[in-house]
Design an enzyme around this catalytic site. Structure first.
Site, PDB file in Angstrom:
ATOM      1  N   GLU A 108      -5.419  -8.613   1.464  1.00 51.52           N
ATOM      2  CA  GLU A 108      -5.962  -8.188   2.848  1.00 51.52           C
ATOM      3  C   GLU A 108      -7.380  -7.989   2.827  1.00 51.52           C
ATOM      4  OE1 GLU A 108      -4.145  -4.749   4.999  1.00 51.52           O
ATOM      5  OE2 GLU A 108      -2.149  -5.508   4.407  1.00 51.52           O
TER       6      GLU A 108
ATOM      7  N   GLU B 265       0.801  -1.222   0.203  1.00 54.04           N
ATOM      8  CA  GLU B 265      -0.105   0.051   0.013  1.00 54.04           C
ATOM      9  C   GLU B 265       0.907   1.227   0.029  1.00 54.04           C
ATOM     10  OE1 GLU B 265      -2.903  -0.173   3.035  1.00 54.04           O
ATOM     11  OE2 GLU B 265      -4.027  -1.799   2.337  1.00 54.04           O
TER      12      GLU B 265
HETATM   13  C1  BGC Z   1      -2.574  -2.214   6.090  1.00 54.82           C
HETATM   14  C2  BGC Z   1      -2.406  -2.867   7.619  1.00 54.82           C
HETATM   15  C3  BGC Z   1      -3.363  -2.131   8.386  1.00 54.82           C
HETATM   16  C4  BGC Z   1      -4.736  -2.701   7.818  1.00 54.82           C
HETATM   17  C5  BGC Z   1      -5.861  -2.242   8.561  1.00 54.82           C
HETATM   18  C6  BGC Z   1      -3.872  -2.018   5.723  1.00 54.82           C
HETATM   19  O1  BGC Z   1      -4.020  -0.667   5.401  1.00 54.82           O
HETATM   20  O2  BGC Z   1      -1.834  -2.874   5.252  1.00 54.82           O
HETATM   21  O3  BGC Z   1      -1.109  -2.777   8.030  1.00 54.82           O
HETATM   22  O4  BGC Z   1      -3.184  -2.878   9.657  1.00 54.82           O
HETATM   23  O5  BGC Z   1      -4.859  -1.971   6.583  1.00 54.82           O
HETATM   24  O6  BGC Z   1      -5.946  -0.635   9.147  1.00 54.82           O
END
Ligand code: BGC
Length: 451
Positions: free
Chosen positions: A363, A175
């Site tokens: 994610e 990101e």
């Molecule tokens: C990131 C993580 C973060 C998650 C929740 C993503 O933007 O890669 O490091 O903890 O979102 O905020």
């Protein structure tokens, strides 16, 4: 259509044989051990120590103590039937000063973690940069200094040589929009810098590094699968008024197109966000050719959608986000809207770029307040969130989107950057006093899905 998908009971078979299932983490958020065995300081070590930067004065110095407990956590991954584990490498553990002397203890540590995964039948997926620049490099200008391209190249080369025999899946960066936006424009993440004069060079150099990192890995490790990850939120205008629509377009360019389009060879989305013209100052001859790289996959990370309206007072972008709390919609502890269709729209949007060969959702997850009762954590909201988002992934996949994998954010509750330990994203609960782990009901649900 929508209701059909929501009625479909999920099973992993519906996603097909080769679909990749996993869980994601990042070094700063779990490892702790910030100053042991030769590790150098990172910008997060320094930022966290400053007063008022992290909610409730929390710090990541111990985090979930993954550094010492990696076997326990990998055992849990195995118990939960999760076949793929994504984690990041702390640059300053490998090169304490960012460049130069290599810390063999750091390399040894990650080799042990990786080997433990492999011994347990879990495939390691490495992210090279998840926001923790060595402080020694920040002292020389960090991401605003063009030299970061050669510093980063050195880090990538060392890692490729150190772990290339063990790891088959690599992501260059996590990101870039977040670490440049929050860290170099808003100043709310490390290193806490603000303004366009920091943001614009950081953007350009970060993307140059992504492409350069891709080239180095491809040359040194021609047989591995290569990707890089992007944050993305589905963006909609607040009303149909032309100025809200135009504002939403600018926000979309900033959040969803700025980083990926140059890498796909499409250049910066300047037409839809004129402020990006300021990047010209940092673009050297030949850069726009070098900035493109043909990755095997793109990692997308989606949590929510953003509703945007025109705002005269917001500098440069003249747009503001209509907060979810003011819209009477369900929210997570991050105050992010729960909006499963967002992941569907995002998949359709990125699927439409012919240059993208394959998408993994690297994610997806949610923070909700958890309670331990009788040594159990029952978290129906998280399970429902994951199920409903996955149903939308399936919907997109069934409509032909090239999405081939899904990683939950995240394994254990952990250090959520400027928010400290308050938002709990894990499918495993952590008592931060005792470091005791309890698999949440959502973790058991995921294990059942993957059985
Ligand atoms: C990131 C993580 C973060 C998650 C929740 C993503 O933007 O890669 O490091 O903890 O979102 O905020």
């Amino acid at each position: 259509m929508k209701s059909n998908i929501q009625d479909t009971p999920l099973s992993k078979q519906l996603f097909g044989e080769g679909f990749i299932w996993g869980v994601s983490t990042a070094a700063v958020q779990i490892e702790g051990a910030w100053d042991v065995e030769g590790k150098g300081e990172s910008i997060w070590d320094v930022f966290t120590a400053k007063k008022g930067k992290i909610l409730n004065g929390h710090h990541h110095y111990t985090a979930t103590d993954f550094y010492n407990r990696y076997q326990t956590d990998i055992d849990l991954i195995k118990q939960l039937n999760i076949p793929n584990f994504r984690f990041s490498i702390a640059w300053s553990r490998i090169l304490p000063n960012g460049t130069g002397e290599v810390n063999q203890a750091g390399i040894g540590y990650y080799r042990k973690v990786i080997q433990y995964c492999l011994d347990n039948g879990i495939e390691p997926w490495i992210t090279l940069y998840h926001w923790d620049l060595p402080q020694a490099l920040e002292d020389k200008g960090g991401w605003t200094n063009r030299e970061v391209i050669s510093w980063f190249a050195e880090f990538v080369t060392v890692c490729a040589n150190a772990f290339g025999d063990q790891v088959k899946h690599w992501m260059v960066m996590n990101e870039p929009a977040v670490f440049t936006g929050a860290g170099y424009f808003l100043g709310i993440h490390a290193p806490g810098r603000k303004g366009l004069k920091n943001f614009l060079p950081a953007i350009h150099h970060a993307i140059m590094c992504i492409a350069e990192g891709g080239r180095i890995l491809r040359r040194l490790l021609p047989h591995v699968e290569l990707g890089t990850t992007f944050s993305c939120s589905w963006v909609e205008p607040y009303t149909n008024k032309p100025r809200d629509i135009a504002a939403a377009k600018r926000v979309d360019a900033l959040l969803n197109r700025l980083f990926i389009e140059p890498i796909l060879g499409l250049g910066y989305p300047v037409d839809d966000f004129q402020t990006l013209k300021g990047l010209d100052k940092y673009i050297m001859p030949g850069d726009m050719e070098k900035i493109a790289f043909d990755f095997d996959f793109i990692g997308l990370q989606n949590y929510t959608r953003e509703i945007v309206k025109y705002s005269f007072f917001t500098p440069y972008i003249h747009a503001s986000l209509v907060k979810a709390e003011h819209r009477n919609v369900p929210v997570t502890s991050m105050k992010w809207e729960v909006y499963p269709e967002s992941i569907y729209h995002i998949l359709k949007k990125y699927n439409a770029y012919p240059q993208i060969k394959k998408i993994y959702l690297t994610e997806s997850g949610a923070a909700f307040k958890d309670e331990v009762i009788d040594n159990q954590v029952v978290d129906p909201k998280r399970t429902e969130y994951l199920q409903r988002y996955l149903q939308q992934v399936l919907r997109a996949k069934n409509e032909g989107c090239k999405v081939e994998g899904y990683f939950i954010w995240t394994l254990t509750d952990n250090f959520e950057w400027a928010e400290g330990y308050h938002p709990r994203f894990g499918i495993i609960y952590v008592d931060f006093e005792t470091q005791e782990r309890i698999v949440k009901a959502s973790g058991l649900w995921y294990a059942e899905l993957l059985r």
